[in-house]
Design a protein around this motif. Structure first.
Motif, short mmCIF file in Angstrom:
data_model
loop_
_atom_site.label_atom_id
_atom_site.label_comp_id
_atom_site.label_asym_id
_atom_site.label_seq_id
_atom_site.Cartn_x
_atom_site.Cartn_y
_atom_site.Cartn_z
N ILE A 129 0.84 -1.46 0.10
CA ILE A 129 -0.07 0.00 0.10
C ILE A 129 0.74 1.44 -0.11
O ILE A 129 0.42 2.26 -0.66
N PRO A 130 2.10 1.63 0.85
CA PRO A 130 2.61 2.61 0.80
C PRO A 130 3.10 2.87 -0.79
O PRO A 130 3.01 4.31 -1.10
N PHE A 131 3.62 2.17 -1.44
CA PHE A 131 3.84 2.56 -2.94
C PHE A 131 2.88 2.79 -3.63
O PHE A 131 2.85 3.57 -4.53
N SER A 132 1.70 2.27 -3.46
CA SER A 132 0.47 2.58 -4.18
C SER A 132 -0.34 3.93 -3.78
O SER A 132 -0.38 4.74 -4.86
N PHE A 133 0.09 4.36 -2.64
CA PHE A 133 -0.45 5.68 -2.32
C PHE A 133 0.55 6.73 -2.66
O PHE A 133 0.11 7.85 -3.35
N THR A 134 1.83 6.42 -2.83
CA THR A 134 2.72 7.43 -3.38
C THR A 134 2.66 7.55 -4.76
O THR A 134 2.79 8.71 -5.41
N LEU A 135 2.40 6.67 -5.49
CA LEU A 135 2.29 6.39 -7.09
C LEU A 135 0.87 7.44 -7.19
O LEU A 135 0.83 7.97 -8.35
N PHE A 136 -0.11 7.29 -6.38
CA PHE A 136 -1.25 7.80 -6.39
C PHE A 136 -1.01 9.34 -6.29
O PHE A 136 -1.59 10.05 -7.25
N ALA A 137 -0.58 9.63 -5.30
CA ALA A 137 -0.03 11.18 -5.09
C ALA A 137 0.65 11.73 -6.35
O ALA A 137 0.46 12.84 -6.80
N PHE A 138 1.49 11.06 -6.90
CA PHE A 138 2.18 11.48 -8.02
C PHE A 138 1.33 11.61 -9.42
O PHE A 138 1.44 12.61 -9.87
N ASN A 139 0.37 10.89 -9.45
CA ASN A 139 -0.55 11.01 -10.83
C ASN A 139 -1.57 12.16 -10.51
O ASN A 139 -1.71 12.90 -11.34
N PHE A 140 -1.96 12.36 -9.16
CA PHE A 140 -2.70 13.49 -8.74
C PHE A 140 -2.04 15.09 -9.07
O PHE A 140 -2.73 15.82 -9.49
N LEU A 141 -0.72 14.89 -8.74
CA LEU A 141 -0.06 16.22 -8.58
C LEU A 141 0.20 16.64 -9.94
O LEU A 141 0.19 17.69 -10.62
N LEU A 142 0.63 15.65 -10.96
CA LEU A 142 0.84 15.97 -12.38
C LEU A 142 -0.32 16.30 -13.03
O LEU A 142 -0.36 17.14 -13.97
N ARG A 143 -1.48 15.73 -12.78
CA ARG A 143 -2.63 15.89 -13.57
C ARG A 143 -3.07 17.29 -12.95
O ARG A 143 -3.78 18.08 -13.76
N ALA A 144 -2.89 17.98 -11.94
CA ALA A 144 -3.38 19.09 -11.50
C ALA A 144 -2.57 20.31 -12.20
O ALA A 144 -3.07 21.21 -12.38
N ILE A 145 -1.41 19.85 -12.58
CA ILE A 145 -0.68 21.01 -13.53
C ILE A 145 -0.85 20.99 -14.93
O ILE A 145 -0.58 21.84 -15.55
N GLY A 146 -1.65 20.04 -15.38
CA GLY A 146 -2.19 19.78 -16.69
C GLY A 146 -1.14 18.83 -17.53
O GLY A 146 -1.47 18.65 -18.56
N ASP A 147 -0.13 18.01 -16.60
CA ASP A 147 0.55 17.07 -17.42
C ASP A 147 -0.14 15.48 -17.19
O ASP A 147 0.06 15.05 -16.02
N THR A 148 -0.89 15.32 -18.19
CA THR A 148 -1.52 13.84 -18.14
C THR A 148 -0.51 12.66 -18.89
O THR A 148 -0.92 11.61 -18.86
N LYS A 149 0.56 13.11 -19.62
CA LYS A 149 1.31 12.29 -20.25
C LYS A 149 2.13 11.44 -19.41
O LYS A 149 2.39 10.28 -19.76
N THR A 150 2.80 12.23 -18.47
CA THR A 150 3.89 11.47 -17.90
C THR A 150 3.34 10.24 -16.96
O THR A 150 3.71 9.24 -16.96
N PRO A 151 2.28 10.63 -16.33
CA PRO A 151 1.66 9.49 -15.47
C PRO A 151 1.09 8.43 -16.50
O PRO A 151 1.20 7.09 -15.74
N MET A 152 0.87 8.80 -17.50
CA MET A 152 0.12 7.63 -18.41
C MET A 152 1.42 6.67 -18.97
O MET A 152 1.27 5.62 -18.84
N LYS A 153 2.69 7.36 -19.18
CA LYS A 153 3.62 6.57 -19.62
C LYS A 153 4.23 5.74 -18.38
O LYS A 153 4.54 4.47 -18.43
N ILE A 154 4.15 6.20 -17.23
CA ILE A 154 4.59 5.50 -16.02
C ILE A 154 3.60 4.20 -15.71
O ILE A 154 4.19 3.20 -15.33
N ASN A 155 2.27 4.59 -15.52
CA ASN A 155 1.20 3.62 -15.50
C ASN A 155 1.19 2.50 -16.49
O ASN A 155 1.26 1.28 -16.06
N ALA A 156 1.60 2.84 -17.95
CA ALA A 156 1.65 1.93 -18.84
C ALA A 156 2.62 1.04 -18.56
O ALA A 156 2.73 -0.22 -18.56
N PHE A 157 3.85 1.62 -18.10
CA PHE A 157 5.08 0.56 -17.88
C PHE A 157 4.60 -0.51 -16.84
O PHE A 157 4.88 -1.66 -16.94
#
Length: 461
Positions: free
Chosen positions: A152-180
């Motif tokens: 769970i700790p890794f899931s939560f911090t990955l979760f936070a990463f996705n939200f933070l980048l989406r907040a600034i308008g970067d939706t591509k970087t989380p997509m690449k990491i999640n796809a991997f």
């Protein structure tokens, strides 16, 4: 934020608050849709491989996730609060404050997730008993649940990463990491489940281990990008220090979301108990149907998530009518997408359910599920979009109320009551469908009333 990164964020912000609505929405949504589809592909693959073992093994993840989601949803409330603050600071062009808010959120998520991991492992057996899990599924579900909680700790911090980048308008970087990470999960699944090429044959536990390993690697990559400043948010040890004043603000905005999401998740724990009352066949059908619904919502949620970024930044820029226009367009698009998806599921139901599990009893039960529940999915798309608007604008109490109305006032009483009245799963599926339709109509009326159209960030000094 570094100068060149800030220029990119500023350009994206300009497009969000002043550019063409539909083009910007699609630009932001496309990576999110791909990301969601990749995640759904993992869920479908997981279901496919476990279905080869039997309906008991296939039911294990579906049994575990309401409990896991209960704890994750508490953290999700804080992530949404952080998202609202960061997106509104960016909309107001206050980038340094956005960076400090991001650091506070990330450190809070790290602390909270460690506590959740310990508590989750300890209470898993009690939760299995409460959900009335059938004996043939119990051991599989318990093992799966405990492994997922360890990660769970890794899931939560990955979760936070996705939200933070989406907040600034970067939706591509989380997509690449999640796809991997999802690709890695898909590859690991059969090796760990069946013991291919000398790997240990772990069965259901193998699916959980694959999930934990892939999320851990994704979280480490996301943390590296944040701490090296290679993305729009740059975390440092300084802005990770506990900021109690900002924590109070996150709690003030986030607690209603946490309460809303956690009571939703608890409601699904109760719903799991209700469905298990009709046997493993009913729950196996429900588990497969959930995967199909997630596939349909990969598109709708991508639109809603992109809408959330646009609404958050436009509210921060005090462009409320534009935010309302964006939300209305997103709702219409979602309703069309989900109507088309529902029609496909209805037409090709035998082939779709049969692909995952060639079980005559499950196929027979799927007829009832599709007939009495599927028509409500486009309405749930409206409800989901309205809830996203409220959260992105920082009015999390409204989203909390919507969730409680749908689940605790409508879904659970209707599913339980109609199930008893009809003495059949038809009543359960019908009750679930009615809850989507009625709550969506209420949510739309509340959205149109416009009380969400004010920002939550303080005025600039």
């Amino acid at each position: 934020m570094d100068g060149d990164k800030r220029d990119k964020i500023d350009a994206m912000r300009q497009q969000i608050v002043e550019g063409h609505v539909e083009k910007t929405l699609i630009k932001l949504a496309s990576p999110l849709i791909i990301n969601n589809l990749v995640q759904v592909l993992y869920n479908l693959t997981d279901t496919f491989w476990l279905g080869k073992l039997g309906r008991e093994e296939l039911s294990a993840p579906g049994t575990a996730w309401p409990l896991v989601w209960f704890f994750m949803s508490i953290g999700m409330g804080f992530a949404i609060a952080g998202f609202a603050f960061v997106s509104q600071y960016v909309g107001a062009k206050r980038y340094d404050e956005a960076n400090r808010a991001a650091g506070s959120l990330y450190s809070l998520m790290m602390i909270f997730s460690a506590i959740v991991a310990v508590v989750g492992v300890l209470i898993a057996p009690l939760a299995m008993d409460f959900m009335n899990v059938t004996p043939e599924v119990y051991d599989y579900a318990l093992s799966y649940t405990r492994i997922v909680f360890i990660g769970i700790p890794f899931s939560f911090t990955l979760f936070a990463f996705n939200f933070l980048l989406r907040a600034i308008g970067d939706t591509k970087t989380p997509m690449k990491i999640n796809a991997f990470t999802v690709f890695l999960n898909i590859v690991l699944d059969p090796f760990l489940i069946f013991g291919w090429l000398g790997f240990p044959e772990l069965g259901v536990v193998g699916a959980a281990v694959a999930t934990m390993v892939s999320n851990s690697i994704g979280s480490l990559i996301g943390g590296y990008l944040l701490f090296t400043g290679k993305v729009g948010i740059h975390l440092t040890l300084e802005n990770l220090k506990p900021n109690w004043d900002f924590y109070k603000r996150i709690f003030r905005v986030g607690i209603p979301s946490s309460v809303g999401f956690s009571t939703d998740a608890l409601g699904f724990v109760v719903l799991t108990r209700i469905i298990y009352g009709y046997g493993t066949v009913a729950f196996a059908t429900y588990s497969i149907a959930n995967r199909l619904i997630n596939f349909m919502f990969a598109f709708a949620n991508g639109i809603s998530q992109a809408m959330g970024t646009m609404v958050g930044q436009n509210v921060g820029a005090e462009k409320y009518e534009r935010a309302k226009k964006i939300a209305e367009k997103a709702m219409l698009i979602n309703f069309i997408i989900l109507s088309a998806g529902t029609a496909i599921v209805i037409i090709f139901r035998p082939q779709i359910f049969g692909f995952f599990l060639e079980d005559p009893e499950v196929l027979a039960e799927s007829v009832k599920f599709v007939k009495y529940f599927a028509v409500s999915l486009p309405f749930f798309g409206i409800l989901s979009a309205v809830s996203n608007v409220f959260q992105s604008a920082g009015h999390t109490k409204k989203a909390m109320v919507l969730g409680m109305i749908r689940l605790w006032i409508l879904r659970i009483p209707l599913a339980y009551g109609l199930g008893l009245f009809l003495n059949d799963t038809i009543g359960v599926w019908l009750g679930m469908g009615l809850s989507n339709i009625l709550s969506a109509l209420f949510a739309l009326a509340w959205f149109l009333q416009g009380s969400w159209m004010r920002k939550i960030i303080e005025k600039a000094p």
